[in-house]
Design a protein around this motif. Sequence first.
Motif, PDB file in Angstrom:
ATOM      1  N   ARG A 194       1.050  -1.416   0.341  1.00  0.00           N
ATOM      2  CA  ARG A 194       0.387  -0.099  -0.272  1.00  0.00           C
ATOM      3  C   ARG A 194       1.070   1.220   0.504  1.00  0.00           C
ATOM      4  NH1 ARG A 194      -1.969  -3.444  -1.146  1.00  0.00           N
ATOM      5  NH2 ARG A 194      -4.502  -4.840  -0.540  1.00  0.00           N
ATOM      6  N   ILE A 195       0.751   2.763  -0.384  1.00  0.00           N
ATOM      7  CA  ILE A 195       0.983   3.760  -0.886  1.00  0.00           C
ATOM      8  C   ILE A 195       0.846   4.373   1.078  1.00  0.00           C
ATOM      9  CG2 ILE A 195       0.975   6.200  -1.257  1.00  0.00           C
ATOM     10  CD1 ILE A 195       0.023   4.732  -4.308  1.00  0.00           C
ATOM     11  N   ASN A 196       1.608   4.725   1.445  1.00  0.00           N
ATOM     12  CA  ASN A 196       2.099   4.823   2.949  1.00  0.00           C
ATOM     13  C   ASN A 196       0.963   6.324   3.252  1.00  0.00           C
ATOM     14  OD1 ASN A 196       1.503   4.850   6.002  1.00  0.00           O
ATOM     15  ND2 ASN A 196       3.990   3.753   6.402  1.00  0.00           N
ATOM     16  N   VAL A 197       0.248   6.694   3.979  1.00  0.00           N
ATOM     17  CA  VAL A 197      -0.787   8.439   4.064  1.00  0.00           C
ATOM     18  C   VAL A 197       0.729   8.216   5.025  1.00  0.00           C
ATOM     19  CG1 VAL A 197      -2.598   8.973   4.645  1.00  0.00           C
ATOM     20  CG2 VAL A 197      -2.835   7.457   3.728  1.00  0.00           C
ATOM     21  N   THR A 224      -7.865   0.682   6.850  1.00  0.00           N
ATOM     22  CA  THR A 224      -6.872   0.722   6.076  1.00  0.00           C
ATOM     23  C   THR A 224      -5.166   1.133   6.034  1.00  0.00           C
ATOM     24  OG1 THR A 224      -6.446   3.134   5.937  1.00  0.00           O
ATOM     25  CG2 THR A 224      -8.493   2.643   4.232  1.00  0.00           C
ATOM     26  N   ARG A 225      -5.654   0.454   7.756  1.00  0.00           N
ATOM     27  CA  ARG A 225      -3.682   0.125   8.508  1.00  0.00           C
ATOM     28  C   ARG A 225      -3.480  -1.316   7.962  1.00  0.00           C
ATOM     29  NH1 ARG A 225      -2.440   0.923  14.820  1.00  0.00           N
ATOM     30  NH2 ARG A 225       0.137   0.089  14.281  1.00  0.00           N
ATOM     31  N   PHE A 226      -2.521  -0.982   7.674  1.00  0.00           N
ATOM     32  CA  PHE A 226      -1.889  -2.407   7.585  1.00  0.00           C
ATOM     33  C   PHE A 226      -0.924  -2.175   8.211  1.00  0.00           C
ATOM     34  CE2 PHE A 226       0.252   0.808   4.225  1.00  0.00           C
ATOM     35  CZ  PHE A 226       1.070   0.977   4.470  1.00  0.00           C
ATOM     36  N   PHE A 227      -0.278  -3.655   7.370  1.00  0.00           N
ATOM     37  CA  PHE A 227       1.094  -4.110   8.645  1.00  0.00           C
ATOM     38  C   PHE A 227       2.588  -4.461   7.347  1.00  0.00           C
ATOM     39  CE2 PHE A 227      -1.457  -4.197  11.947  1.00  0.00           C
ATOM     40  CZ  PHE A 227      -0.675  -3.431  12.907  1.00  0.00           C
ATOM     41  N   GLY A 272      -8.820   3.380  -2.139  1.00  0.00           N
ATOM     42  CA  GLY A 272      -8.474   4.573  -2.738  1.00  0.00           C
ATOM     43  C   GLY A 272      -9.249   4.958  -2.276  1.00  0.00           C
ATOM     44  N   GLN A 273      -9.854   5.709  -0.974  1.00  0.00           N
ATOM     45  CA  GLN A 273     -10.822   6.425  -0.781  1.00  0.00           C
ATOM     46  C   GLN A 273     -10.237   7.787   0.166  1.00  0.00           C
ATOM     47  OE1 GLN A 273     -13.951   5.038   1.327  1.00  0.00           O
ATOM     48  NE2 GLN A 273     -14.762   4.105   0.187  1.00  0.00           N
ATOM     49  N   TRP A 274      -9.434   7.331   0.229  1.00  0.00           N
ATOM     50  CA  TRP A 274      -8.109   8.002   0.877  1.00  0.00           C
ATOM     51  C   TRP A 274      -7.743   9.466  -0.143  1.00  0.00           C
ATOM     52  CZ3 TRP A 274      -6.254   9.056   6.029  1.00  0.00           C
ATOM     53  CH2 TRP A 274      -6.519   7.932   6.375  1.00  0.00           C
ATOM     54  N   TRP A 275      -7.341   9.457  -1.458  1.00  0.00           N
ATOM     55  CA  TRP A 275      -6.716  10.465  -1.807  1.00  0.00           C
ATOM     56  C   TRP A 275      -7.477  12.044  -1.876  1.00  0.00           C
ATOM     57  CZ3 TRP A 275      -9.357  13.788  -5.914  1.00  0.00           C
ATOM     58  CH2 TRP A 275     -10.130  12.936  -6.598  1.00  0.00           C
ATOM     59  N   PRO A 276      -8.837  11.644  -1.883  1.00  0.00           N
ATOM     60  CA  PRO A 276      -9.187  12.992  -1.848  1.00  0.00           C
ATOM     61  C   PRO A 276      -8.505  13.715  -0.504  1.00  0.00           C
ATOM     62  CG  PRO A 276     -11.206  12.307  -2.315  1.00  0.00           C
ATOM     63  CD  PRO A 276     -10.045  11.055  -1.672  1.00  0.00           C
ATOM     64  N   PHE A 277      -8.514  13.521   0.776  1.00  0.00           N
ATOM     65  CA  PHE A 277      -7.394  13.522   1.598  1.00  0.00           C
ATOM     66  C   PHE A 277      -6.007  13.837   1.029  1.00  0.00           C
ATOM     67  CE2 PHE A 277      -4.157  12.760   4.979  1.00  0.00           C
ATOM     68  CZ  PHE A 277      -5.011  13.902   6.243  1.00  0.00           C
ATOM     69  N   ILE A 278      -5.472  13.458   0.216  1.00  0.00           N
ATOM     70  CA  ILE A 278      -3.810  13.952   0.145  1.00  0.00           C
ATOM     71  C   ILE A 278      -4.317  14.723  -1.080  1.00  0.00           C
ATOM     72  CG2 ILE A 278      -2.442  12.431  -1.439  1.00  0.00           C
ATOM     73  CD1 ILE A 278      -2.859  11.387   1.641  1.00  0.00           C
ATOM     74  N   ALA A 279      -4.819  15.020  -1.347  1.00  0.00           N
ATOM     75  CA  ALA A 279      -4.882  15.746  -2.288  1.00  0.00           C
ATOM     76  C   ALA A 279      -4.946  17.394  -1.973  1.00  0.00           C
ATOM     77  CB  ALA A 279      -6.139  16.014  -3.683  1.00  0.00           C
ATOM     78  N   MET A 280      -6.116  17.243  -0.875  1.00  0.00           N
ATOM     79  CA  MET A 280      -6.372  18.734   0.136  1.00  0.00           C
ATOM     80  C   MET A 280      -5.381  19.017   0.780  1.00  0.00           C
ATOM     81  SD  MET A 280      -8.598  19.828  -1.014  1.00  0.00           S
ATOM     82  CE  MET A 280      -9.317  21.461  -0.148  1.00  0.00           C
ATOM     83  N   LEU A 281      -4.185  17.721   1.283  1.00  0.00           N
ATOM     84  CA  LEU A 281      -3.762  18.023   2.133  1.00  0.00           C
ATOM     85  C   LEU A 281      -1.994  18.312   1.414  1.00  0.00           C
ATOM     86  CD1 LEU A 281      -0.957  16.770   5.291  1.00  0.00           C
ATOM     87  CD2 LEU A 281      -0.971  15.121   2.904  1.00  0.00           C
ATOM     88  N   TRP A 282      -1.930  18.635   0.438  1.00  0.00           N
ATOM     89  CA  TRP A 282      -0.916  19.037  -0.683  1.00  0.00           C
ATOM     90  C   TRP A 282      -1.480  20.457  -0.605  1.00  0.00           C
ATOM     91  CZ3 TRP A 282       3.470  16.504  -2.027  1.00  0.00           C
ATOM     92  CH2 TRP A 282       4.658  16.796  -2.626  1.00  0.00           C
ATOM     93  N   SER A 283      -2.176  20.470  -1.280  1.00  0.00           N
ATOM     94  CA  SER A 283      -3.080  21.875  -2.112  1.00  0.00           C
ATOM     95  C   SER A 283      -2.932  22.857  -0.797  1.00  0.00           C
ATOM     96  CB  SER A 283      -4.659  21.645  -2.230  1.00  0.00           C
ATOM     97  OG  SER A 283      -4.628  21.267  -3.906  1.00  0.00           O
ATOM     98  N   LEU A 287      -5.591   7.942 -14.105  1.00  0.00           N
ATOM     99  CA  LEU A 287      -4.939   6.634 -15.235  1.00  0.00           C
ATOM    100  C   LEU A 287      -4.654   5.661 -14.125  1.00  0.00           C
ATOM    101  CD1 LEU A 287      -2.643   9.208 -16.996  1.00  0.00           C
ATOM    102  CD2 LEU A 287      -4.824   8.388 -17.510  1.00  0.00           C
ATOM    103  N   GLN A 288      -4.210   5.387 -12.520  1.00  0.00           N
ATOM    104  CA  GLN A 288      -3.787   4.307 -11.927  1.00  0.00           C
ATOM    105  C   GLN A 288      -4.734   4.247 -10.897  1.00  0.00           C
ATOM    106  OE1 GLN A 288      -0.273   4.527 -10.268  1.00  0.00           O
ATOM    107  NE2 GLN A 288       0.478   4.417 -12.406  1.00  0.00           N
ATOM    108  N   ASP A 289      -5.090   3.010 -10.759  1.00  0.00           N
ATOM    109  CA  ASP A 289      -5.720   2.289  -9.296  1.00  0.00           C
ATOM    110  C   ASP A 289      -4.750   2.463  -7.960  1.00  0.00           C
ATOM    111  OD1 ASP A 289      -7.699   1.350  -7.463  1.00  0.00           O
ATOM    112  OD2 ASP A 289      -7.635  -0.817  -8.036  1.00  0.00           O
ATOM    113  N   LEU A 290      -4.870   2.903  -7.460  1.00  0.00           N
ATOM    114  CA  LEU A 290      -3.997   3.481  -6.370  1.00  0.00           C
ATOM    115  C   LEU A 290      -4.775   3.462  -4.961  1.00  0.00           C
ATOM    116  CD1 LEU A 290      -2.368   7.026  -7.483  1.00  0.00           C
ATOM    117  CD2 LEU A 290      -1.542   4.547  -7.509  1.00  0.00           C
ATOM    118  N   ALA A 291      -3.609   2.121  -3.713  1.00  0.00           N
ATOM    119  CA  ALA A 291      -4.412   2.068  -3.159  1.00  0.00           C
ATOM    120  C   ALA A 291      -3.661   2.480  -2.039  1.00  0.00           C
ATOM    121  CB  ALA A 291      -4.282   0.660  -2.761  1.00  0.00           C
ATOM    122  N   PHE A 292      -3.887   2.900  -0.608  1.00  0.00           N
ATOM    123  CA  PHE A 292      -3.687   3.768   0.515  1.00  0.00           C
ATOM    124  C   PHE A 292      -3.843   3.449   1.735  1.00  0.00           C
ATOM    125  CE2 PHE A 292      -4.492   7.353  -3.391  1.00  0.00           C
ATOM    126  CZ  PHE A 292      -3.462   7.803  -3.302  1.00  0.00           C
ATOM    127  N   GLY A 293      -3.315   3.556   2.749  1.00  0.00           N
ATOM    128  CA  GLY A 293      -3.534   3.341   3.664  1.00  0.00           C
ATOM    129  C   GLY A 293      -2.148   3.844   4.851  1.00  0.00           C
TER     130      GLY A 293
END
Length: 470
Positions: free
Chosen positions: A104-107, A230-233, A248-259, A184-190
């Motif tokens: 997973r992509i680590n938030v 979405t916690r993973f080890f 994939g439901q983390w992406w809005p948070f990532i976008a707003m975090l970055w912005s 373009l991709q199916d990103l998986a966040f955790g």
Amino acid sequence: MTDHSLRLLLDFDACAQRDKGQAPAFLHRRDRKFALTCEQQGVTPTPKRWLAHINHLSGPGAGTPPSAGTLRFWQRINSGFMIAGTVFGLIAMIGLLFYDGGQRINVTVIVAFVAFQLLLAVVTTVQSLAGWQPWGALLRRFRNNPESTVTTKLQPVLMARAAQLGGLCFALAGLATLLVMVVLQDLAFGWSTTLETDANRYHSLIAAIAAPWAAIWPAAAPDLALVEATRFFRAGAGAGSMEPARWGQWWPFIAMLWSTWALLPRLVLALLSGVLIRRKARQLLANHPARRALLYRMETPALDTGNEHNDASDLPDTHTQLKLQPLPDASIVLCWAGAGDPELPDALSSGKSLIAKAGGRLTLEEDRQTLEQVAEQLAQASSRSVILVVRSWEPPTGELEDYLTSARALWPKDVRIALLPLATHIEQEPDVHQVQQWLRFAKRAGPEFITVSLIPAHGTVPGMNGGVME
């Protein structure tokens, strides 16, 4: 970069540097007249009007403003930072969103990276306010012209703006890359961390970060259920029975975090850096030593002595009353320091018993041998004269004077030397002022030993009356 205050300061400083080479009396009269003109027109003599007055005096061909070179230099620095920021922003986001399908992509990593960017933005602004110049040595290597005191004091704020613009482009490129990869991709966040942190504490951190936009975009503020799910080890077996779409439901948070915490601070601080530059430029202009001197000259009346005569074009009298003498019928010709090359006129090359070179590239020993050879020829010759050919356009040198002193001591007492100045083209006559310098030299050396003659075929010298150069 079209900042008016900065341009005004740089132009004023450059003009002040030029004025250091002017006479104080001239500066006083010029600036006092400017102040009186402003008083007649009912306007305040500001630095801007003073620069316009100086440019008017310089005429229409004065060229580009002095500030243009400095502004172009900083434009290149800004452009370099912006290009580098765009490239690194693209690379950084691709690295943060790297996903191989198994991990997973680590938030948490993205949150830490954004916090680091925010820290850099704040430190850059603090550095400019404190006047710290970490880039000073590097800038001096790229500058072709020496820095003035004003430019040195402006470096912290100018460099801060370049860094903030680079950071702004970094954030914009990162956000654009994130949105493109989401499409373009199916990103998986955790989220994951080695620390003993439960989902409730982690959710409290995420809620605090998302507070600025939680009310506007609730989907960009993850709830506790999403955090728990979405916690993973790293040693975990995978997603388990969880619905794959939730990763994939983390992406809005990532976008707003970055912005909000990477892009927006850079934008605000980039605008603030422009304000700091204008403020610093106004302070430096107000406290500029040349401005205080300018105000003094404008307020103090200039003393006029009434002497309108300007003797700058008056030249000393360089004429001499020493006469040109006829060219003697000598059988010995000496060519001094390359005179007569590549060939002598026919009047000098035919019927001579000795034609030798002296001075120039010849050594002292060779010159000594030539003097002894001439002394032997003079003992046998009927004529007691020696023709010394020189270049008319070259002034007499100390080396020639030493050579003639040695000749006077070595040759017989009744020998006379006739200096013969040749023009660049031997068929032409030397200029009057060129012959004059040789007449003055002969007068200093002793007319009883040295005379000046011209080739008879050249006729009389222009400006000569009765053989006297006027």
